[in-house]
Design a protein around this motif. Structure first.
Motif, short mmCIF file in Angstrom:
data_model
loop_
_atom_site.label_atom_id
_atom_site.label_comp_id
_atom_site.label_asym_id
_atom_site.label_seq_id
_atom_site.Cartn_x
_atom_site.Cartn_y
_atom_site.Cartn_z
N GLY A 346 0.80 -1.22 0.00
CA GLY A 346 0.00 0.00 0.00
C GLY A 346 0.83 1.27 0.00
N ASP A 347 0.13 2.40 0.10
CA ASP A 347 0.78 3.72 -0.02
C ASP A 347 1.25 4.30 1.30
OD1 ASP A 347 0.02 3.39 -2.61
OD2 ASP A 347 -1.37 5.08 -2.69
N SER A 348 0.74 3.79 2.41
CA SER A 348 1.00 4.44 3.70
C SER A 348 2.48 4.41 4.06
CB SER A 348 0.18 3.80 4.81
OG SER A 348 0.51 2.43 4.94
N ILE A 349 3.19 3.34 3.70
CA ILE A 349 4.62 3.26 4.06
C ILE A 349 5.44 4.31 3.31
CG2 ILE A 349 6.69 1.80 4.05
CD1 ILE A 349 4.85 -0.60 4.62
N PRO A 350 5.42 4.34 1.98
CA PRO A 350 6.21 5.40 1.31
C PRO A 350 5.73 6.80 1.64
CG PRO A 350 4.87 4.18 -0.29
CD PRO A 350 4.82 3.41 0.99
N ASN A 351 4.42 6.96 1.90
CA ASN A 351 3.90 8.29 2.23
C ASN A 351 4.37 8.79 3.59
OD1 ASN A 351 2.55 8.65 -0.17
ND2 ASN A 351 0.58 7.93 0.60
#
Length: 631
Positions: A346-351
């Motif tokens: 998902g996106d939460s880690i890089p974000n």
């Protein structure tokens, strides 16, 4: 009035192909020469000798050229381990280390023309070793540190290496890999080896035999300056063995001058290197990307590069983002395989990381699925970074197809390798070698020599001729299936031997896999063919779901319907298997050969390049479970 996007690139490319020798001769002036060449190209198909009569040294072009400039005290390599250790070497410090090791190798009787095998972890001493070999005119052969003793034996014996440079160990996902033990196991079968040089990395106890010497001891005794050995332009800089997914690995041999000219030029055109750049190439130096765009090209340009020693998902699936943020990376050059893995979470880690320092994103190793490209562009680049999708091979030496941000902006097309770089004459042809119309699938070829091309295969000119030049007369055939669209953009559709023929229709594995990944629940996919009495081949798919998604009969049916809609009824898969991981080489390429063997009930064969043996068991388990379920 402003020039239309792409017009300057079109002009440069047209000039390059109208007079290639003049064009490449101009590019070669960027290198440091002891003696200039007499002729730019001697072409005796299929053998090319670039810049004949010239004398130069690769180490001088990477280091000495900077020592009299203010780049001398600039960071050359910023190294980080998966445990968070960091180390920085300036250009001057790197220069000093290379000189000392070069003299130490000479003290061990290594001479110009000798071969040296380098079997080391991803530490700064690995490029030091490569450049030290180049400095004295020895040909280096880097063997990926994940290979077994038998794989090492095969490569050492083929090259007839005089010395092995290794380490007491390396760390991978928190576990010790005893490299010295692997070398010890190989030595009884490697009669050409006279010395083993051991670098102290892991600190674990190792046995030191009569041929073994400690790196730090011989370097401390060595003189601080080594006069560089000037070599002929076509002198073999290195031998790099292909990953060997089938049969015996091939020793790809690259020369010095043509290779360096190609790298210097393509790095300038593709990455548009700036003095302020912090270049993060995630490749392992055991593969060609690490050689070309982690060691030689960045150092010739005097940029700072990040060197990461570890897995992308250990101890957490955030390592590339954490390293990029910590060191302020401006360019990230990584693989679609790694991106698909990160997408799964998902996106939460890089974000959660500040990636605002990035100005350019690149991919290498295999074609990138359009959905992965879009995620990379949006989530990582925040729609502010161009993406360069580069196509090239161990054999080509450097980038062949790519956008060239250092020359001109061209519109991006998610999933396309864009256009040939200047001086590369690439085309898509049919079975007879005739160029096909735009939008028609065919075989990618290169119709004239280029400076980065391999000299030959080590010790086997005939195999070189038969492997790359026999399929289409006068053309280099890389073995890839492709398509050129109406704008001339090239789309790689998978390896030609991975093209499936279903009821008379040719379908590339890449286009099918991209269709699976375009489904919202799928992170990765691999497609293989199985012999079918009626259709010729049937399509078998192995898919990895995104985090939190379970494989089910309902999802399987949904995927089949999705493929029918996105590709067409002819592409309907006969079977879809849900797996936790796919079998890949250590360079991140899916081993479709293994999938095909499992689905067809054949012997699996050579797995020396496999990253994780558990992936085969995972695929077999899913295959058997589905077979039982359907009777």
């Amino acid at each position: 009035m402003s020039v239309q996007p792409g017009r300057l690139l079109e002009k440069v490319s047209k000039e390059a192909l109208s007079d290639p020798e003049k064009f490449w001769g101009e590019q070669a002036k960027s290198l440091v020469w002891e003696r200039q060449w007499d002729s730019v190209l001697e072409w005796k198909p299929p053998f090319a000798r670039w810049f004949s009569g010239g004398l130069l040294n690769a180490s001088v072009n990477c280091l000495d050229r900077h020592i009299s400039t203010d780049t001398k005290n600039k960071a050359a390599i910023t190294w980080e381990s998966e445990a968070g250790e960091s180390r920085t070497l300036t250009y001057y410090q790197l220069y000093r280390q290379v000189n000392r090791l070069a003299n130490a190798l000479k003290d061990l009787s290594v001479q110009k023309g000798d071969r040296v095998t380098i079997y080391m972890p991803m530490v700064p001493e690995l490029p030091v070793a490569m450049l030290a070999c180049a400095r004295i005119g020895a040909t280096h052969s880097v063997v990926f540190s994940g290979f077994s003793s038998q794989a090492l034996v095969d490569r050492v014996n083929d090259a007839k290496s005089k010395v092995i440079l290794t380490a007491d160990g390396s760390m991978r996902k928190g576990k010790l890999i005893d490299l010295k033990k692997v070398v010890d196991e190989s030595l009884p079968q490697a009669p050409s080896v006279e010395h083993v040089v051991v670098f102290r990395r892991a600190g674990n106890p190792v046995s030191m035999g009569p041929r073994d010497v400690w790196w730090h001891e011989i370097v401390e005794r060595a003189a601080p300056y080594c006069k560089p050995e000037m070599v002929a332009s076509s002198h073999p800089l290195y031998i790099l063995y292909t990953s060997g997914t089938t049969g015996k690995p091939k020793g790809v041999m690259h020369g010095t001058a043509g290779y360096l000219v190609h790298l210097y030029s393509t790095a300038k055109w593709v990455f548009d290197f700036q003095r302020s750049d912090i270049f993060f190439c995630t490749a392992d130096i055991g593969w060609v990307t690490g050689h070309s765009y982690m060691v030689y090209a960045p150092l010739m340009h005097g940029v700072t590069e990040i060197m990461y020693d570890g897995a992308p998902d250990y101890p957490k699936p955030d390592r590339y983002w954490a390293v990029a943020e910590k060191h302020g990376a401006t360019i990230l050059y990584t693989t679609p395989t790694a991106l698909r893995m990160y997408m799964k979470y998902g996106d939460s880690i890089p974000n959660s990381f500040d990636l605002s320092s990035l100005r350019l994103l690149g991919t290498v190793g295999e074609p990138i699925n359009p959905e992965v490209w879009q995620w990379y562009f949006t989530t990582i680049g925040k729609e502010a970074c161009p993406i360069i999708d580069t196509w090239w091979q161990t054999e080509t030496g450097g980038i062949m197809l790519s956008a060239c941000t250092g020359i001109d902006f061209v519109p991006m097309k998610p999933g396309s390798a864009t256009l040939p770089v200047p001086g590369v004459d690439a085309a898509v042809v049919d079975e007879s070698g005739r160029q096909v119309a735009p939008g028609t699938k065919g075989y990618l070829v290169v119709r004239r020599p280029w400076p980065g091309m391999l000299l030959s295969l080590w010790g086997d000119d005939e195999k070189y001729r038969n492997t790359y030049w026999s399929r289409f007369e006068g053309m280099y055939y890389p073995g890839d299936y492709a398509l050129a669209d109406k704008d001339g953009y090239l789309w790689l559709l998978g390896r030609a031997d991975d093209v499936l023929k279903v009821a008379g229709h040719r379908l590339g594995t890449m286009e099918l896999e991209s269709a699976f990944v375009s489904h919202r629940d799928i992170a990765e996919s691999a497609v293989a063919g199985r012999p079918d009495a009626t259709k010729g081949e049937s399509i078998i798919a192995f898919v990895v779901t995104k985090e939190g998604i379970e494989g089910s009969d309902a999802l399987r049916k949904e995927l089949v319907d999705h493929i029918r809609r996105t590709v067409g009824p002819i592409a309907t898969p006969d079977e879809v298997y849900f797996v936790g991981k796919l079998p890949k080489t250590r360079s991140g390429k899916i081993m479709r050969r293994l999938l095909k063997s499992i689905a067809s009930g054949d012997k699996i064969g050579d797995v020396t390049t496999l990253e994780d043996g558990a992936a085969i068991d995972e695929v077999k388990r899913a295959y058997e479970e589905l077979k039982k379920a359907v009777g």
